[in-house]
Design a protein around this motif. Structure first.
Motif, PDB file in Angstrom:
ATOM      1  N   LEU A 250       0.796  -1.230   0.000  1.00 48.51           N
ATOM      2  CA  LEU A 250       0.000   0.000   0.000  1.00 48.51           C
ATOM      3  C   LEU A 250       0.829   1.282   0.000  1.00 48.51           C
ATOM      4  N   LEU A 251       1.964   1.254  -0.669  1.00 53.50           N
ATOM      5  CA  LEU A 251       2.782   2.458  -0.820  1.00 53.50           C
ATOM      6  C   LEU A 251       2.719   2.937  -2.260  1.00 53.50           C
ATOM      7  N   SER A 252       2.678   4.244  -2.434  1.00 54.50           N
ATOM      8  CA  SER A 252       2.714   4.821  -3.781  1.00 54.50           C
ATOM      9  C   SER A 252       3.818   5.875  -3.833  1.00 54.50           C
ATOM     10  N   VAL A 253       4.193   6.252  -5.025  1.00 49.58           N
ATOM     11  CA  VAL A 253       5.280   7.220  -5.213  1.00 49.58           C
ATOM     12  C   VAL A 253       4.818   8.603  -4.765  1.00 49.58           C
ATOM     13  N   HIS A 254       5.593   9.198  -3.898  1.00 46.83           N
ATOM     14  CA  HIS A 254       5.320  10.561  -3.432  1.00 46.83           C
ATOM     15  C   HIS A 254       6.195  11.563  -4.194  1.00 46.83           C
ATOM     16  N   SER A 255       7.480  11.221  -4.355  1.00 48.45           N
ATOM     17  CA  SER A 255       8.374  12.111  -5.100  1.00 48.45           C
ATOM     18  C   SER A 255       9.560  11.315  -5.640  1.00 48.45           C
ATOM     19  N   VAL A 256      10.149  11.870  -6.687  1.00 44.54           N
ATOM     20  CA  VAL A 256      11.325  11.273  -7.323  1.00 44.54           C
ATOM     21  C   VAL A 256      12.326  12.386  -7.579  1.00 44.54           C
ATOM     22  N   SER A 257      13.579  12.139  -7.255  1.00 46.81           N
ATOM     23  CA  SER A 257      14.631  13.078  -7.641  1.00 46.81           C
ATOM     24  C   SER A 257      15.759  12.277  -8.267  1.00 46.81           C
ATOM     25  N   HIS A 258      16.479  12.916  -9.161  1.00 45.09           N
ATOM     26  CA  HIS A 258      17.550  12.198  -9.851  1.00 45.09           C
ATOM     27  C   HIS A 258      18.718  13.123 -10.126  1.00 45.09           C
ATOM     28  N   GLN A 259      19.840  12.501 -10.396  1.00 40.34           N
ATOM     29  CA  GLN A 259      21.061  13.248 -10.657  1.00 40.34           C
ATOM     30  C   GLN A 259      21.915  12.452 -11.627  1.00 40.34           C
ATOM     31  N   VAL A 260      22.673  13.167 -12.431  1.00 39.00           N
ATOM     32  CA  VAL A 260      23.611  12.502 -13.338  1.00 39.00           C
ATOM     33  C   VAL A 260      25.009  13.054 -13.057  1.00 39.00           C
ATOM     34  N   THR A 261      25.968  12.154 -13.049  1.00 36.95           N
ATOM     35  CA  THR A 261      27.365  12.504 -12.809  1.00 36.95           C
ATOM     36  C   THR A 261      28.196  11.909 -13.928  1.00 36.95           C
ATOM     37  N   LEU A 262      29.199  12.628 -14.362  1.00 33.41           N
ATOM     38  CA  LEU A 262      30.100  12.086 -15.374  1.00 33.41           C
ATOM     39  C   LEU A 262      31.255  11.367 -14.677  1.00 33.41           C
ATOM     40  N   LEU A 263      31.472  10.134 -15.074  1.00 31.08           N
ATOM     41  CA  LEU A 263      32.577   9.354 -14.527  1.00 31.08           C
ATOM     42  C   LEU A 263      33.890   9.816 -15.145  1.00 31.08           C
ATOM     43  N   ASP A 264      35.005   9.309 -14.643  1.00 30.13           N
ATOM     44  CA  ASP A 264      36.324   9.685 -15.157  1.00 30.13           C
ATOM     45  C   ASP A 264      36.470   9.384 -16.644  1.00 30.13           C
ATOM     46  N   ASN A 265      35.795   8.329 -17.093  1.00 28.48           N
ATOM     47  CA  ASN A 265      35.885   7.973 -18.513  1.00 28.48           C
ATOM     48  C   ASN A 265      34.907   8.769 -19.387  1.00 28.48           C
ATOM     49  N   GLY A 266      34.198   9.729 -18.792  1.00 32.43           N
ATOM     50  CA  GLY A 266      33.286  10.585 -19.552  1.00 32.43           C
ATOM     51  C   GLY A 266      31.878  10.027 -19.695  1.00 32.43           C
ATOM     52  N   ARG A 267      31.635   8.832 -19.199  1.00 33.37           N
ATOM     53  CA  ARG A 267      30.311   8.224 -19.297  1.00 33.37           C
ATOM     54  C   ARG A 267      29.414   8.728 -18.168  1.00 33.37           C
TER      55      ARG A 267
END
Length: 70
Positions: A38-55
């Protein structure tokens, strides 16, 4: 033996991966699991980071809350 049941009202889960598609799949799977308790999504946050190899490397935090209507 004393069994005590408590409802989970809030749950925060973390996801990570090398593609948005992989994170999306993991989150969708967990949404289905959490529906059963009985749980539903309340909020979502995300982040992107570039690794040393540029990916790019993606991380997400999903906050689940108890559904108010049964």
């Amino acid at each position: 033996m004393n069994i005590q049941l408590e409802m989970i009202e809030d749950k925060v889960e973390f996801f990570e991966g090398e593609s948005l598609k992989s994170i999306e799949k993991k989150i969708n799977e967990q949404i289905e699991v959490n529906k059963s308790i009985l749980l539903s999504v309340h909020s979502v946050s995300h982040q992107v980071t570039l690794l040393d190899n540029g990916r790019p490397y993606y991380t997400s935090v999903v906050h689940f809350k108890m559904k108010k209507h049964f």
